[in-house]
Design a protein around this motif. Structure first.
Motif, PDB file in Angstrom:
ATOM      1  N   CYS A 118       0.849  -1.191   0.000  1.00 32.47           N
ATOM      2  CA  CYS A 118       0.000   0.000   0.000  1.00 32.47           C
ATOM      3  C   CYS A 118       0.883   1.239   0.000  1.00 32.47           C
ATOM      4  O   CYS A 118       1.687   1.435   0.919  1.00 32.47           O
ATOM      5  CB  CYS A 118      -0.896  -0.026   1.236  1.00 32.47           C
ATOM      6  SG  CYS A 118      -1.691   1.555   1.541  1.00 32.47           S
TER       7      CYS A 118
ATOM      8  N   PHE B 147       0.053   4.276   0.540  1.00 32.29           N
ATOM      9  CA  PHE B 147      -0.279   5.171   1.664  1.00 32.29           C
ATOM     10  C   PHE B 147       0.440   4.700   2.940  1.00 32.29           C
ATOM     11  O   PHE B 147       1.127   5.487   3.615  1.00 32.29           O
ATOM     12  CB  PHE B 147      -1.806   5.230   1.851  1.00 32.29           C
ATOM     13  CG  PHE B 147      -2.261   5.400   3.267  1.00 32.29           C
ATOM     14  CD1 PHE B 147      -1.853   6.499   4.029  1.00 32.29           C
ATOM     15  CD2 PHE B 147      -3.097   4.458   3.878  1.00 32.29           C
ATOM     16  CE1 PHE B 147      -2.266   6.648   5.359  1.00 32.29           C
ATOM     17  CE2 PHE B 147      -3.499   4.594   5.193  1.00 32.29           C
ATOM     18  CZ  PHE B 147      -3.073   5.695   5.936  1.00 32.29           C
ATOM     19  N   LEU B 148       0.307   3.422   3.283  1.00 31.04           N
ATOM     20  CA  LEU B 148       0.960   2.921   4.505  1.00 31.04           C
ATOM     21  C   LEU B 148       2.489   3.047   4.385  1.00 31.04           C
ATOM     22  O   LEU B 148       3.180   3.402   5.343  1.00 31.04           O
ATOM     23  CB  LEU B 148       0.573   1.458   4.754  1.00 31.04           C
ATOM     24  CG  LEU B 148      -0.913   1.183   5.038  1.00 31.04           C
ATOM     25  CD1 LEU B 148      -1.180  -0.318   5.117  1.00 31.04           C
ATOM     26  CD2 LEU B 148      -1.375   1.856   6.338  1.00 31.04           C
TER      27      LEU B 148
ATOM     28  N   LEU C 234      -1.200  -1.637   9.729  1.00 27.73           N
ATOM     29  CA  LEU C 234      -2.572  -1.324  10.173  1.00 27.73           C
ATOM     30  C   LEU C 234      -2.666  -1.160  11.691  1.00 27.73           C
ATOM     31  O   LEU C 234      -3.504  -0.414  12.192  1.00 27.73           O
ATOM     32  CB  LEU C 234      -3.554  -2.393   9.677  1.00 27.73           C
ATOM     33  CG  LEU C 234      -3.775  -2.475   8.165  1.00 27.73           C
ATOM     34  CD1 LEU C 234      -4.924  -3.433   7.835  1.00 27.73           C
ATOM     35  CD2 LEU C 234      -4.063  -1.105   7.553  1.00 27.73           C
TER      36      LEU C 234
ATOM     37  N   PHE D  27      -7.168   5.179   0.924  1.00 24.65           N
ATOM     38  CA  PHE D  27      -7.992   5.169  -0.289  1.00 24.65           C
ATOM     39  C   PHE D  27      -9.134   4.149  -0.209  1.00 24.65           C
ATOM     40  O   PHE D  27      -9.886   3.976  -1.166  1.00 24.65           O
ATOM     41  CB  PHE D  27      -7.108   4.899  -1.523  1.00 24.65           C
ATOM     42  CG  PHE D  27      -6.227   6.071  -1.872  1.00 24.65           C
ATOM     43  CD1 PHE D  27      -5.098   6.363  -1.114  1.00 24.65           C
ATOM     44  CD2 PHE D  27      -6.549   6.911  -2.917  1.00 24.65           C
ATOM     45  CE1 PHE D  27      -4.285   7.462  -1.411  1.00 24.65           C
ATOM     46  CE2 PHE D  27      -5.752   8.013  -3.229  1.00 24.65           C
ATOM     47  CZ  PHE D  27      -4.615   8.280  -2.474  1.00 24.65           C
TER      48      PHE D  27
ATOM     49  N   CYS E 107      -9.265   1.012  -0.435  1.00 20.16           N
ATOM     50  CA  CYS E 107      -9.222   0.219  -1.672  1.00 20.16           C
ATOM     51  C   CYS E 107      -9.291  -1.287  -1.440  1.00 20.16           C
ATOM     52  O   CYS E 107      -9.330  -2.059  -2.406  1.00 20.16           O
ATOM     53  CB  CYS E 107      -7.952   0.564  -2.440  1.00 20.16           C
ATOM     54  SG  CYS E 107      -6.448  -0.072  -1.657  1.00 20.16           S
TER      55      CYS E 107
ATOM     56  N   CYS F  27      -5.129  -4.135   1.143  1.00 20.36           N
ATOM     57  CA  CYS F  27      -4.442  -4.715   2.299  1.00 20.36           C
ATOM     58  C   CYS F  27      -5.098  -6.028   2.734  1.00 20.36           C
ATOM     59  O   CYS F  27      -4.424  -6.991   3.082  1.00 20.36           O
ATOM     60  CB  CYS F  27      -4.396  -3.720   3.456  1.00 20.36           C
ATOM     61  SG  CYS F  27      -5.931  -2.841   3.735  1.00 20.36           S
TER      62      CYS F  27
ATOM     63  N   ASN G 120      -8.373  -5.167   7.337  1.00 22.52           N
ATOM     64  CA  ASN G 120      -8.599  -4.222   6.251  1.00 22.52           C
ATOM     65  C   ASN G 120      -8.526  -2.774   6.760  1.00 22.52           C
ATOM     66  O   ASN G 120      -9.281  -2.383   7.657  1.00 22.52           O
ATOM     67  CB  ASN G 120      -9.982  -4.494   5.630  1.00 22.52           C
ATOM     68  CG  ASN G 120     -10.187  -3.738   4.329  1.00 22.52           C
ATOM     69  OD1 ASN G 120      -9.556  -2.718   4.073  1.00 22.52           O
ATOM     70  ND2 ASN G 120     -11.072  -4.261   3.489  1.00 22.52           N
TER      71      ASN G 120
ATOM     72  N   ASN H  10      -2.835   0.344  -6.271  1.00 21.77           N
ATOM     73  CA  ASN H  10      -3.833   0.322  -5.189  1.00 21.77           C
ATOM     74  C   ASN H  10      -5.242   0.587  -5.697  1.00 21.77           C
ATOM     75  O   ASN H  10      -6.193  -0.078  -5.323  1.00 21.77           O
ATOM     76  CB  ASN H  10      -3.552   1.440  -4.189  1.00 21.77           C
ATOM     77  CG  ASN H  10      -2.609   1.037  -3.097  1.00 21.77           C
ATOM     78  OD1 ASN H  10      -1.443   0.871  -3.353  1.00 21.77           O
ATOM     79  ND2 ASN H  10      -3.119   0.863  -1.884  1.00 21.77           N
TER      80      ASN H  10
HETATM   81  S1  SF4 Z   1      -7.582   0.137   2.249  1.00 20.96           S
HETATM   82 FE1  SF4 Z   1      -6.071   0.515   0.598  1.00 20.96          FE
HETATM   83  S2  SF4 Z   1      -5.209   2.549   1.046  1.00 20.96           S
HETATM   84 FE2  SF4 Z   1      -6.267   1.844   2.922  1.00 20.96          FE
HETATM   85  S3  SF4 Z   1      -4.684   0.838   4.128  1.00 20.96           S
HETATM   86 FE3  SF4 Z   1      -5.658  -0.763   2.897  1.00 20.96          FE
HETATM   87  S4  SF4 Z   1      -4.392  -0.916   1.031  1.00 20.96           S
HETATM   88 FE4  SF4 Z   1      -3.895   1.024   2.036  1.00 20.96          FE
END
Ligand code: SF4
Ligand code: SF4
Length: 308
Positions: free
Chosen positions: A21, A23-24, A31, A45, A47, A50, A59, A234
């Motif tokens: 990811c 972003f992470l 997480l 996002f 998305c 994860c 998630n 992603n």
């Molecule tokens: S949902 Fe998508 S953007 Fe959010 S932490 Fe999971 S992989 Fe990253």
């Protein structure tokens, strides 16, 4: 808040979510770290990527949703979507067992395919509706109420099935109303409107259907040589309203696929990826139209409001 506790208790900090990811990765968190970062609530996002790699089935989307509820943002989105200005509740038939639910983005990006779907439904005496399912409101963190207008339509017209053209509508409306929710692909299959695609195609999975692929169950029967080529991306950049505070990440996602040919089933993914690629929306492709995404959003939205 149970989900935050679930992440706290079950995350084994293997780092797979971070690796998968952007972003992470940007914030060097997993997480379990994310649950303590309210400041990053709007950077996810949503998305679902994860979850597809996490050995504990966790998630970030659910973490993000809970963190956003603590401090909601973007009230203007709630107002615009609650009173969606381009709403069109076609009230032609007294009864309509199935209702074509076009959503908001699909008719604005694919006006000709939308018109064709309305014609097909009309030929069977079924109505259609252009409206926002309110998924974007859920992403603001504000409370989302069910749509009173949709509830009224279901009651008045005795609607048994809401047939969605957008994967977000499908996943968001499901199990919230007194009618079944099915995807347009299921409906087109039932009525034998699908022209199979027999050559190899590369699919980009929309966020909402990426993990459980419910909608894709029907699609894959009619495009048997599909490939899952774009796993490193992603999202199309529009997920979870995150582009507002993570514009660079969003742009990087959009430009992560270039000079390629993409098949997808989300109008927003089509729009974003069409900047650098040839994109096909599977509804239009299956109908033999293969309409190109149309970027006159507002003009098309106004036309959709008066579509009958
Ligand atoms: S949902 Fe998508 S953007 Fe959010 S932490 Fe999971 S992989 Fe990253
Ligand atoms: S992939 Fe799952 S278990 Fe591994 S660090 Fe991320 S949330 Fe924790």
């Amino acid at each position: 808040m149970d989900y935050l506790k679930n992440v706290e208790d079950n995350c084994i900090e293997c780092g797979l979510c971070t690796k998968n990811c952007t972003f992470l990765e940007k914030y060097s968190i997993n997480l379990k770290d994310f649950i303590k970062r309210e400041d990053l609530a709007f950077s996810c996002f949503e998305c679902n990527k994860c979850q597809s790699v996490c050995p504990k089935d966790l998630n970030g989307k659910y973490v993000s949703e809970l963190l956003r509820k603590k401090n909601p943002k973007y009230k203007f989105i709630k107002i615009t979507k609650d009173f969606y200005p381009y709403r069109n509740l076609a009230r032609k038939n007294k009864y309509s067992k199935d209702l074509l639910y076009l959503g908001c983005n699909f008719p604005a990006f694919y006006p000709e395919t939308s018109r064709k779907l309305v014609e097909i439904f009309s030929s069977k005496d079924f109505d259609f509706s252009i409206d926002c399912c309110r998924k974007p409101v859920a992403s603001t963190g504000f409370d989302v109420t069910t749509s009173k207008s949709l509830e009224k339509q279901i009651r008045d017209k005795d609607i048994k099935r809401i047939v969605t053209a957008c994967p977000n509508c499908y996943h968001f409306l499901k199990n919230k109303y007194m009618a079944d929710v099915i995807s347009i692909f299921q409906w087109l299959e039932e009525y034998d409107y699908i022209n199979d695609i027999n050559e190899p195609i590369n699919i980009f999975f929309p966020c909402s259907d990426r993990y459980n692929r419910e909608i894709f169950e029907v699609i894959k029967k009619h495009a048997p040589k599909w490939n899952d080529k774009f796993t490193s991306t992603n999202c199309c950049g529009a997920g979870g309203l995150a582009s507002k505070c993570e514009s660079k990440l969003a742009n990087d996602m959009i430009s992560s696929i270039k000079d390629d040919e993409i098949y997808t089933y989300c109008a927003t993914c089509s729009m974003n990826f069409s900047k650098y690629n040839k994109v096909h929306h599977l509804i239009s492709a299956f109908l033999g139209m293969d309409e190109e995404v149309n970027n006159n959003f507002f003009k098309n939205a106004v036309k959709g409001k008066f579509l009958s």
